[in-house]
Design an enzyme around this catalytic site. Structure first.
Site, PDB file in Angstrom:
ATOM      1  N   ARG A  39       0.911  -1.106   0.069  1.00  0.00           N
ATOM      2  CA  ARG A  39      -0.125  -0.047   0.251  1.00  0.00           C
ATOM      3  C   ARG A  39       0.956   0.672  -0.193  1.00  0.00           C
ATOM      4  O   ARG A  39       1.759   0.844   0.846  1.00  0.00           O
ATOM      5  CB  ARG A  39      -0.803  -0.284   1.503  1.00  0.00           C
ATOM      6  CG  ARG A  39      -1.365   1.339   1.156  1.00  0.00           C
ATOM      7  CD  ARG A  39      -2.377   1.230   2.324  1.00  0.00           C
ATOM      8  NE  ARG A  39      -3.279   2.316   2.546  1.00  0.00           N
ATOM      9  CZ  ARG A  39      -4.344   2.782   3.819  1.00  0.00           C
ATOM     10  NH1 ARG A  39      -4.018   2.234   5.416  1.00  0.00           N
ATOM     11  NH2 ARG A  39      -4.693   3.695   3.661  1.00  0.00           N
ATOM     12  N   HIS A  40       0.100   2.101  -0.938  1.00  0.00           N
ATOM     13  CA  HIS A  40       1.400   4.123  -0.531  1.00  0.00           C
ATOM     14  C   HIS A  40       1.237   4.028   0.793  1.00  0.00           C
ATOM     15  O   HIS A  40       1.004   3.318   1.711  1.00  0.00           O
ATOM     16  CB  HIS A  40       1.226   4.512  -1.833  1.00  0.00           C
ATOM     17  CG  HIS A  40      -0.542   5.203  -1.099  1.00  0.00           C
ATOM     18  ND1 HIS A  40      -1.189   5.730  -0.162  1.00  0.00           N
ATOM     19  CD2 HIS A  40      -2.048   4.431  -1.235  1.00  0.00           C
ATOM     20  CE1 HIS A  40      -2.019   6.166   0.497  1.00  0.00           C
ATOM     21  NE2 HIS A  40      -3.061   5.104  -0.594  1.00  0.00           N
ATOM     22  N   ARG A  43       0.032  10.158   3.895  1.00  0.00           N
ATOM     23  CA  ARG A  43      -0.646  10.894   2.254  1.00  0.00           C
ATOM     24  C   ARG A  43      -1.328  11.933   3.187  1.00  0.00           C
ATOM     25  O   ARG A  43      -1.690  12.089   4.291  1.00  0.00           O
ATOM     26  CB  ARG A  43      -1.508  10.284   1.143  1.00  0.00           C
ATOM     27  CG  ARG A  43      -2.615   9.481   1.687  1.00  0.00           C
ATOM     28  CD  ARG A  43      -3.849   9.352   0.754  1.00  0.00           C
ATOM     29  NE  ARG A  43      -5.067   8.440   0.896  1.00  0.00           N
ATOM     30  CZ  ARG A  43      -5.915   9.247   2.081  1.00  0.00           C
ATOM     31  NH1 ARG A  43      -6.030  10.276   1.974  1.00  0.00           N
ATOM     32  NH2 ARG A  43      -6.959   8.725   2.049  1.00  0.00           N
ATOM     33  N   ARG A 116       1.047   9.776  -5.353  1.00  0.00           N
ATOM     34  CA  ARG A 116       1.591   8.790  -4.049  1.00  0.00           C
ATOM     35  C   ARG A 116       1.821   7.509  -4.550  1.00  0.00           C
ATOM     36  O   ARG A 116       2.721   6.713  -2.882  1.00  0.00           O
ATOM     37  CB  ARG A 116       0.052   9.087  -3.308  1.00  0.00           C
ATOM     38  CG  ARG A 116      -0.441   8.377  -3.527  1.00  0.00           C
ATOM     39  CD  ARG A 116      -1.778   8.823  -2.281  1.00  0.00           C
ATOM     40  NE  ARG A 116      -3.471   7.379  -2.788  1.00  0.00           N
ATOM     41  CZ  ARG A 116      -4.330   8.301  -3.467  1.00  0.00           C
ATOM     42  NH1 ARG A 116      -3.856   9.660  -4.154  1.00  0.00           N
ATOM     43  NH2 ARG A 116      -5.448   7.315  -3.839  1.00  0.00           N
ATOM     44  N   GLU A 225     -15.160   2.362  -9.827  1.00  0.00           N
ATOM     45  CA  GLU A 225     -15.217   1.954  -8.157  1.00  0.00           C
ATOM     46  C   GLU A 225     -16.690   1.263  -7.899  1.00  0.00           C
ATOM     47  O   GLU A 225     -17.473   2.092  -7.900  1.00  0.00           O
ATOM     48  CB  GLU A 225     -13.991   2.287  -7.409  1.00  0.00           C
ATOM     49  CG  GLU A 225     -12.964   2.170  -7.677  1.00  0.00           C
ATOM     50  CD  GLU A 225     -12.210   3.373  -6.911  1.00  0.00           C
ATOM     51  OE1 GLU A 225     -11.908   2.860  -5.432  1.00  0.00           O
ATOM     52  OE2 GLU A 225     -11.215   3.482  -7.265  1.00  0.00           O
ATOM     53  N   HIS A 317      -2.963  -0.139  -3.735  1.00  0.00           N
ATOM     54  CA  HIS A 317      -4.175   1.082  -2.927  1.00  0.00           C
ATOM     55  C   HIS A 317      -4.580  -0.105  -1.445  1.00  0.00           C
ATOM     56  O   HIS A 317      -4.570  -1.296  -1.671  1.00  0.00           O
ATOM     57  CB  HIS A 317      -5.115   1.846  -2.840  1.00  0.00           C
ATOM     58  CG  HIS A 317      -4.338   2.217  -4.511  1.00  0.00           C
ATOM     59  ND1 HIS A 317      -4.265   3.811  -4.255  1.00  0.00           N
ATOM     60  CD2 HIS A 317      -4.346   2.276  -5.577  1.00  0.00           C
ATOM     61  CE1 HIS A 317      -3.930   4.264  -5.083  1.00  0.00           C
ATOM     62  NE2 HIS A 317      -3.781   3.772  -6.293  1.00  0.00           N
ATOM     63  N   ASP A 318      -4.866  -0.074  -0.495  1.00  0.00           N
ATOM     64  CA  ASP A 318      -5.730  -0.642   0.328  1.00  0.00           C
ATOM     65  C   ASP A 318      -7.018  -1.669  -0.168  1.00  0.00           C
ATOM     66  O   ASP A 318      -6.773  -2.056   0.487  1.00  0.00           O
ATOM     67  CB  ASP A 318      -6.148   0.549   1.955  1.00  0.00           C
ATOM     68  CG  ASP A 318      -6.958   1.382   1.995  1.00  0.00           C
ATOM     69  OD1 ASP A 318      -7.271   1.872   0.455  1.00  0.00           O
ATOM     70  OD2 ASP A 318      -7.880   1.911   2.876  1.00  0.00           O
ATOM     71  N   SER A 319      -7.364  -0.641  -1.240  1.00  0.00           N
ATOM     72  CA  SER A 319      -8.701  -1.530  -1.962  1.00  0.00           C
ATOM     73  C   SER A 319      -7.625  -2.285  -2.710  1.00  0.00           C
ATOM     74  O   SER A 319      -8.583  -3.377  -2.774  1.00  0.00           O
ATOM     75  CB  SER A 319      -9.209  -0.535  -2.731  1.00  0.00           C
ATOM     76  OG  SER A 319      -8.458   0.310  -3.488  1.00  0.00           O
TER      77      SER A 319
END
Length: 419
Positions: A39-40, A43, A116, A225, A317-319
């Site tokens: 995950r980034h 941010r 990010r 999404e 990403h967390d998704s």
């Protein structure tokens, strides 16, 4: 294809150099390949007077030096620390050599095309390979979602839409999203009090002054999404802003304008965000659909041929993590010393090991992550102060006492998922 050549801050002549301490290795096994999904890093929140966050409270959100959604300087430092630790771990496990820059056959860093995610890859490379020229690959125009990392709906059939909605409701609660909202009632009320919702623009202008009663609707549309309206979505945005403040080092007494009284209340509010990701992106029908490209990529990365890369580092990403875990049927897990189950900067590490005696190959899946305190305290990571680590288990790929599952079984499961 865009490539960013990122030069280490120590100059081109500085190479990898490590001393020897206690190593985190598997005796009698050889590490052959690693694929990391990260995950980034940390941010800035999406807060402005005209944003959703700006309309739900009369209070002024803190202004950050970093533009909304961009990786912060602190996030960059934290990611550099993570890279430094990984370089030591890779050398200790003899996957990469000390004192030499990696080649394209050794390392491949590929990120989503947002600032990010690209910056996360850049800072990681600085920490891991200082002084080396390591390409940071992103394939779309800056600010555009790459299909590999974009958890987007691609099926516009009524049948899929209904199946997705049913899956989300079943994953939420025995009584669907409505049931989940009832369970979160206390958290929502606390949230409304913290943000002073009755005096917000949304309440005063739209006459919708009951935070819990915000209209809830699931959105499953091709090209978008998975989405939801209502207190779960709004609460997630607010919780995200609070936890980012906390990670950035703001004392808890000053997070959320000093309205959060203790750590338990903070955890309760952050849990809204956890439910959002689990419900929307972790629902089986939705997860398999939106994670298909990523599952296939990871599966193909472990296909053994002459072009196999030793260390692949992906940044999304967390998704992505939520949908990936659901699709792979990762069993429930707990991350000690963390509020989140998919923490900022956290890394899902797929490791291929070979038994030196039998030649049999195995996969180990671990979650490397920084504890809340390591993030808040800006703690350097190294052999003496490593990141937190938890072994993950796939339902269909049983592990032994060392957390290893058969590589053959892993590939078969991933092949089946990819069909």
């Amino acid at each position: 294809m865009k490539q960013i050549l990122f030069k280490g801050i120590l100059g081109l002549t500085a190479l990898l150099s490590f001393s020897t301490y206690a190593t985190d290795t598997l005796d009698d096994y050889t590490l052959e390949q690693v694929v990391v999904f990260s995950r980034h890093g940390l941010r800035a929140p999406l807060a402005s007077p005209t944003s959703t966050l700006g309309k739900v409270t009369p209070n002024q959100w803190p202004q950050w030096d970093t533009p909304a959604s961009y990786l912060t300087i602190r996030g960059g430092v934290l990611e550099t620390y993570f890279g430094h630790y990984f370089s030591q771990w890779l050398v200790d496990n003899k996957l990469l050599n000390a004192d030499t820059c990696p080649t394209e056959k050794d390392v491949y860093i590929y990120t989503n095309s947002l600032q990010r995610t690209i910056a996360t890859g850049q800072y990681f490379a600085v920490g891991a390979f200082p002084g080396c020229i390591v390409p940071i690959i992103h394939k779309e125009k800056l600010g555009t979602m790459d299909p590999l990392f974009f958890p987007v709906i691609r099926d516009d059939s009524p049948e899929f839409k209904q199946a997705a909605i049913n899956s989300i409701n079943q994953n939420a609660d025995s009584n669907g999203i409505d049931g989940l909202n009832k369970k979160l009632n206390k958290a929502y009320r606390d949230m409304a009090n913290v943000i002073n919702y009755p005096k917000s623009k949304d309440c005063l202008n739209n006459k919708q002054c009951d935070f819990i009663a915000l209209p809830t609707q699931l959105i499953i549309e091709k090209g978008k999404e998975p989405g939801i309206t209502g207190p779960l979505r709004t609460g997630t945005s607010i919780a995200d802003a609070f936890i980012l403040q906390y990670y950035e080092g703001v004392p808890l007494a000053k997070v959320a304008w000093g309205k959060i009284k203790n750590e338990q209340q903070f955890k309760q509010l952050v849990a809204i965000k956890e439910d959002y990701n689990k419900v929307l992106f972790g629902s089986p029908v939705v997860a398999k659909h939106v994670a298909a490209n990523l599952v296939n990529y990871i599966n193909q990365a472990f296909t053994e041929n002459d072009s196999t890369i030793k260390f692949t580092f992906l940044v999304g990403h967390d998704s992505n993590v939520a949908s990936l875990f659901s699709t792979m049927q990762i069993q429930p897990y707990n991350l000690p010393n963390q509020f989140e189950t998919t923490p900022i900067g956290g890394k899902v590490v797929f490791e291929k090991w070979r038994n030196n005696s039998s030649g049999e190959k195995f996969i180990k899946i671990e979650y490397f992550y920084q504890s809340t305190d390591q993030i808040r305290n800006l703690s350097p990571l190294n052999r003496d102060n490593p990141p937190q680590k938890v072994t993950l288990n796939m339902t269909k790929c049983p592990t032994n006492a060392m957390g290893l599952c058969s590589f053959t079984t892993f590939k078969q499961v991933m092949d089946d998922i990819s069909k």
